[in-house]
Design an enzyme around this catalytic site. Structure first.
Site, PDB file in Angstrom:
ATOM      1  CB  THR A 134      -0.890  -0.009   1.263  1.00 32.09           C
ATOM      2  OG1 THR A 134      -1.427   1.279   1.472  1.00 32.09           O
ATOM      3  CG2 THR A 134      -0.104  -0.380   2.517  1.00 32.09           C
ATOM      4  CG  ASP A 135      -1.105   5.014  -0.995  1.00 37.46           C
ATOM      5  OD1 ASP A 135      -1.691   4.368  -0.104  1.00 37.46           O
ATOM      6  OD2 ASP A 135      -1.668   5.926  -1.648  1.00 37.46           O
ATOM      7  CD  GLU A 136      -3.552   3.274   4.119  1.00 37.57           C
ATOM      8  OE1 GLU A 136      -3.520   3.231   5.357  1.00 37.57           O
ATOM      9  OE2 GLU A 136      -4.572   3.015   3.460  1.00 37.57           O
ATOM     10  CE1 TYR A 159      -3.145  -2.831   5.640  1.00 34.27           C
ATOM     11  CE2 TYR A 159      -3.233  -0.487   5.121  1.00 34.27           C
ATOM     12  CZ  TYR A 159      -3.192  -1.809   4.703  1.00 34.27           C
ATOM     13  OH  TYR A 159      -3.190  -2.104   3.365  1.00 34.27           O
ATOM     14  CE  LYS A 163       0.383  -4.709   2.936  1.00 36.37           C
ATOM     15  NZ  LYS A 163       0.040  -6.060   2.387  1.00 36.37           N
ATOM     16  CE1 TYR A 216     -14.960   7.145  10.938  1.00 42.75           C
ATOM     17  CE2 TYR A 216     -12.846   6.661   9.916  1.00 42.75           C
ATOM     18  CZ  TYR A 216     -14.043   6.227  10.459  1.00 42.75           C
ATOM     19  OH  TYR A 216     -14.304   4.884  10.531  1.00 42.75           O
ATOM     20  NE  ARG A 291      -9.146   5.596  10.079  1.00 43.20           N
ATOM     21  CZ  ARG A 291      -9.122   5.209   8.801  1.00 43.20           C
ATOM     22  NH1 ARG A 291      -8.154   5.610   7.997  1.00 43.20           N
ATOM     23  NH2 ARG A 291     -10.059   4.430   8.318  1.00 43.20           N
ATOM     24  N   PRO A 292      -8.037   8.322  15.214  1.00 44.62           N
ATOM     25  CG  PRO A 292      -7.945   7.039  17.161  1.00 44.62           C
ATOM     26  CD  PRO A 292      -8.699   7.185  15.868  1.00 44.62           C
TER      27      PRO A 292
END
Ligand code: NAD
Ligand code: TYD
Length: 354
Positions: A134-136, A159, A163, A216, A291-292
Site C-alpha cells: 500500500t501507499d500508506e 496497519y 505493511k 471522520y 480517526r486517531p
C-alpha cells in the site's frame, strides 16, 4: 501451463485478480486464503468454479501447510495479497495485523525460499515473489507532492507499520538471499465486492438504508482512488514484466477529499436510488470524531509503471464510481449476506480445513 499461488484470493483485490487471470491468462491459480471475516468465496463468481482455480483453506502463518503446498503444486511464482487490511480495525486490535502481515509474510518468504532454493537455475531465475502493498507505508503528505518509489518509509498506523515491516522483509530476502521479488505500493482501491467497512461501500450501503454517513473529522482528508480492476491489471503486468528487486507505485491520479467522494455518491444515488419523499442522500452526512492519527493526504506518482510497463488506468473516477454504485445496487444479495454473516455459513458448508 504456469502455476501461480495467489494468497488472499478470497478478498476484495485478490478476487478481482483471480477473475482477471481466469479471463485473460491460461495460468493455473492456487488460491490460499484463511477466510477471515474479509474472505468471501462468493466474490470469485464464476472464476471460482473454473477448473484452473484451486482453493486451499490455509493460514499463511502455518509453515507446514505452506511447505506442503509448495511440494504439491510446484508454483512458478506467487502473488501475495493476504493481509489484515483495515486501518480502523488495526487501531482497535493491532495483534492480528502483526501476526498475518508481518509473521505471515515472513513465514511465506521462508517457505518460498526453501522451495526456490531446490529449483534448477532456469526455474530459480524465472521464479517471482510479488508482494502487494500500500501507499500508506509512506506516511502522510501535506497539501502538495506525490509518493513515488524513492519516498522514504514513514508509516503511522498499526496497519501501515505492519505493511511497511512486510515490505522491508521482502526486500531483505531479495538482497540477502537473491529471491527474485517484486513490490507494488498502490493507492486506495474501490469497486465491486469490497467489504462494507471501507469508505465507499459503507457509504453506499448506509445511504441506501437511510442510515447516517459517518465522516471522520472535517472530511478534508485526501485519498487517491483507483478502480480495483485497474489495480488487478497492474499486478498481472508487474508479475509478468516487472524487473526483479524493483518497486512499482500504482495510483489513479484521482485525488479527492472524503467529502467530495461522499457528495459524488449522494448525487449518484439521488438519481439512481431516490430517497422516499424526494429526500436527498446528502442529508444523511454526519460528522463524527476523527480517526486517531488520521493520515491527511495520500497521492501516487505512477510514472514508473507507465514508462517501464505501459500501464494506464482504464477508468476515471467518474466511470469507476458509476460502475461501483450500479454493482452495489444490483448485487444486494452479496451485500446482505456479508452484513448478516450468512456468507460464513456458506463457507462452513462448502469447505473444511485441510
Ligand atoms: P481484504 O481484507 O479484502 O482481503 C484480505 C484477504 O486475505 C481475505 O480474503 C482474508 O481472508 C485473507 N487473509 C487474511 N489473513 C490471512 C492469513 N493469515 N492467511 C491467509 N489468508 C488471509 O484486503 P484487500 O483490500 O483485498 O487487500 C489485499 C492486499 O492489497 C493487502 O495486502 C492490502 O494491504 C493491499 N492493498 C489494499 C488496498 C486497498 O485499497 N484495499 C490498497 C493497496 C494495497
Ligand atoms: P478507508 O476506506 O478506511 O481507507 P484508508 O483509511 O485505508 O485510506 O478510509 C478512507 C478515508 O475515509 C479515510 O480518510 C477515513 C475516511 N472514513 C470516514 O470518514 N468515515 C468512515 O466511516 C470510514 C470507514 C472512513
Amino acid at each position: 501451463m504456469k502455476v501461480v499461488f495467489i494468497t488472499g484470493g478470497a478478498g476484495f483485490i485478490g478476487s478481482a485478480l483471480i477473475r482477471l487471470l481466469i479471463a485473460e491468462s491460461d495460468w493455473r491459480i492456487v488460491n490460499i486464503d484463511k477466510l477471515t471475516y474479509a474472505g468471501n468465496l462468493a466474490s470469485l463468481a464464476a472464476a471460482g468454479r473454473d477448473p484452473r482455480h484451486v482453493f486451499r483453506h490455509h493460514d499463511i502463518c502455518d509453515r507446514q501447510a505452506m511447505d506442503a503446498l509448495f511440494a504439491e503444486y510446484r508454483p512458478d511464482g506467487i502473488i501475495h495479497l493476504a493481509a489484515e487490511s483495515h486501518v480502523d480495525r488495526s487501531i482497535h486490535g493491532p495483534g492480528d495485523f502483526i501476526q498475518t502481515n508481518v509473521v505471515g509474510t515472513y513465514t511465506l518468504l521462508e517457505a518460498t525460499r526453501t522451495y526456490w532454493s531446490s529449483l534448477d537455475t532456469a526455474a530459480r531465475t524465472a521464479f517471482r515473489f510479488h508482494h502487494v502493498s500500500t501507499d500508506e507505508v509512506f506516511g502522510s503528505l501535506g497539501p502538495s507532492g506525490l509518493f513515488d518509489e524513492s519516498t522514504a518509509y514513514d508509516p503511522r498506523s498499526p496497519y501501515s507499520a505492519s505493511k511497511a515491516a512486510s515490505d522491508h522483509l521482502v526486500r531483505a530476502w531479495q538482497h540477502t538471499y537473491g529471491l527474485p521479488t517484486l513490490v507494488t505500493n498502490c493507492s486506495n482501491n474501490y469497486g465491486p465486492y469490497q467489504f462494507p467497512e471501507k469508505l465507499i461501500p459503507l457509504m453506499i450501503g448506509n445511504a441506501v438504508a437511510g442510515k447516517p454517513l459517518p465522516i471522520y473529522g472535517k472530511g478534508d482528508n485526501v485519498r487517491d482512488w483507483l478502480y480495483v480492476d485497474d489495480h488487478a491489471r497492474a499486478l498481472k503486468l508487474v508479475f509478468e514484466k516487472g524487473r526483479p528487486g524493483e518497486t512499482y507505485c500504482i495510483g489513479g491520479r484521482n485525488e479527492m477529499t472524503n467529502l467530495q467522494v461522499i457528495d459524488t455518491l449522494c448525487d449518484l444515488l439521488d438519481r439512481r436510488h431516490p430517497g422516499s419523499e424526494g429526500r436527498r442522500h446528502a442529508g444523511l452526512k454526519t460528522f463524527v470524531a476523527d480517526r486517531p492519527g488520521h493520515d491527511q493526504r495520500y497521492a501516487i506518482n505512477a510514472d514508473k509503471i507507465r514508462r517501464e510497463l505501459g500501464w494506464m488506468p482504464l477508468e476515471t473516477f467518474a466511470s469507476g464510481i458509476e460502475k461501483t454504485v450500479s454493482w452495489y445496487l444490483e448485487n444486494t444479495e452479496w451485500t446482505s449476506h456479508v452484513q448478516s454473516g450468512a456468507y460464513r455459513q456458506w463457507i462452513d458448508r462448502n469447505y473444511t480445513q485441510r
